[in-house]
Design a protein around this motif. Structure first.
Motif: not given
Length: 402
Positions: A232-241
Motif C-alpha cells: 500500500v505504501i509503495f502503491s501510494l508513492f507510485m500512483v503519485f509520481i
C-alpha cells in the motif's frame, strides 16, 4: 601490537568493509529508482511522440512494475541457492541490454519490451541488496542498515527526476536510457572487482528447502500483514509520481523539469525518515516507528486532499504535504522490511522476493487503474492516496487482536 589493538584494528577494517559493501549495494539498487525516476517525467513527451493516450503511456510504467515483480520472485530464491554475487552481476548485464533497447526503440511496443528487460535486471539488484544486508545483520541493526542503504540510494536518485525532466525537455527522452546503459556497464566492472559473496557457502540449500521456506512464509499471517503495508505504501508513492507530471503539465501549466524540482521535497523527506531510523532503531521500538510513520502518512494525504478540494492550485499545495508524508514513509518502510525479512532466518532472499513481489504487483495494478482517472485536478489521485493510507494502518490493529 597488543591483542586489544589487534581487535580494534580488525573491527575498524570490518566496519570500513561493511560501509563499502553497503555503498556498492546501494549504487546497484539505485538503478531501479533511477530507471523509474528518469523515465516518469518524460511520460508526457513519450505520449506526444507516439501520439497515444495517458492510459497507453502508463503501460510503460505498468509493464515495468509487473516484470519487476515477476523478476523478484525468481531472483531472491535463486540467490539463496547460488549466491548473491552472480545474480547481481547477471542482473546488471540484463539492465544494460534493456536500456540499450529502450534508447534505440523505434515504436511504443519495442520501448515497452525494453522496459520489461530493464525491470528484470533491476529486480536482481533490489532483491540481492536487501538479502545481502540480511546476511550480515539482524534485528534492530538490520533495520538501521536497511535505512542506511536507502539513504545512500536517495542521495543518488534525488536529482534523477529533475534530470529526467530536463533531458526530456531539452535533449529527448532517449538520452536517459543511454545514461542508464553507461551506468550499468560501469557497475558491472566495479562488482566484478569489489563485490563480495555474503551468502555463506555452507548455508546454500536445495530448492526443496527453498520451497518449504516459501510455503512457511506464505502461511504466516504476520508476513501477510507486513506485505500489505509495504504494498500500500509503495502503491501510494507510485500512483503519485506517475500522475503528478500530467497534473503539473496539464492542470497546473508547469514543465516536466519543474516536477523534478518539487520531487526533491519527497526525496529529502524520505531521506530524513530513514536517517531517523538509522539513528534511533536501537532505542525506539520498530513497531512504534512503523505506526508513527503510517499515521503521519494518513494525516498528510488528508491535508493534501483538503487543499485540492479547496481549489488551491500552486504546486506547493500539492507537494508541500508530500514532504512530511515521505518522512513518515521513511520511518515505516525500513522497519517493516526488517521485521518481515527477519521472520525467515537463512532465507532472506526468498522473503525479500515475496515482499517485493507484493509491493510491485500491487503498485502495477494501482498505477494502471489510476491511469484512467482524470488529471484535470489532483483530487482523484489524492483521494486514492488517502484511502491507501487508511488501509496501511489496518494490519497494525488486526495483528494486535490476533
Amino acid at each position: 601490537m597488543s591483542i586489544s589493538q589487534e581487535t580494534a584494528s580488525a573491527g575498524t577494517r570490518e566496519a570500513t568493509s561493511s560501509r563499502g559493501v553497503i555503498a556498492l549495494l546501494a549504487a546497484c539498487t539505485a538503478t531501479g529508482p533511477a530507471a523509474t525516476n528518469l523515465f516518469v517525467p518524460a511520460l508526457p513527451h513519450i505520449r506526444a511522440d507516439f501520439d497515444v493516450s495517458v492510459a497507453a503511456a502508463q503501460t510503460m510504467l505498468t509493464t515495468y512494475l509487473v516484470a519487476f515483480a515477476l523478476g523478484l520472485l525468481v531472483c531472491g530464491p535463486v540467490s539463496d541457492r547460488y549466491g548473491r554475487r552472480p545474480i547481481m552481476i547477471g542482473g546488471l548485464t540484463v539492465l544494460a541490454a534493456g536500456s540499450l533497447m529502450c534508447a534505440l526503440a523505434p515504436s511504443l511496443p519495442v520501448l515497452a519490451f525494453g522496459r520489461v528487460v530493464q525491470a528484470l535486471g533491476t529486480a536482481s539488484a533490489f532483491t540481492v541488496a536487501r538479502a545481502s544486508v540480511a546476511d550480515l545483520f539482524q534485528g534492530a541493526e538490520l533495520a538501521r542498515r536497511i535505512a542506511t542503504l536507502t539513504m545512500v540510494i536517495i542521495i543518488g536518485t534525488t536529482i534523477s527526476p529533475y534530470l529526467g525532466g530536463f533531458i526530456a525537455d531539452h535533449a529527448g527522452w532517449e538520452l536517459g536510457f543511454w545514461i542508464l546503459f553507461g551506468a550499468a556497464l560501469l557497475l558491472i566492472v566495479i562488482c566484478l572487482r569489489a563485490l563480495p559473496e555474503t551468502r555463506a557457502r555452507h548455508a546454500r540449500t536445495g530448492f526443496a528447502d527453498l520451497g518449504r521456506a516459501i510455503r512457511s512464509v506464505l502461511a504466516n499471517p504476520v508476513f501477510f500483514g507486513y506485505s500489505l503495508q509495504v504494498a500500500v505504501i509503495f502503491s501510494l508513492f507510485m500512483v503519485f509520481i506517475s500522475l503528478a507530471p500530467y497534473i503539473m503539465t496539464g492542470a497546473l501549466g508547469r514543465s516536466a523539469s519543474e516536477f523534478g524540482i518539487y520531487y526533491i521535497l519527497i526525496s529529502v523527506g524520505y531521506f530524513l525518515g530513514n536517517l531517523y531510523v538509522s539513528k534511533r532503531a536501537h532505542s525506539t521500538s520498530t513497531a512504534r516507528l512503523t505506526a508513527l510513520g503510517l499515521w503521519i502518512q494518513l494525516a498528510c494525504t488528508l491535508l493534501a486532499l483538503g487543499f485540492a478540494l479547496a481549489g488551491l492550485t500552486h504546486p506547493l499545495w500539492l507537494f508541500g504535504p508530500m514532504f512530511p508524508l515521505s518522512f513518515g514513509q521513511g520511518l515505516a518502510l525500513p522497519t517493516i522490511t526488517a521485521r518481515a525479512v527477519g521472520l525467515v532466518p537463512g532465507f532472506a532472499g526468498a522473503a525479500s522476493s515475496l515482499l517485493g513481489f507484493a509491493q510491485m504487483a500491487t503498485a502495477a495494478v494501482c498505477v494502471q487503474a489510476m491511469g484512467w482517472a482524470s488529471t484535470d485536478t489532483a483530487v482523484p489521485m489524492l483521494l486514492f492516496c488517502s484511502i491507501a493510507s487508511s488501509l496501511a494502518l489496518v494490519p497494525i490493529y488486526a495483528m494486535r487482536r490476533a
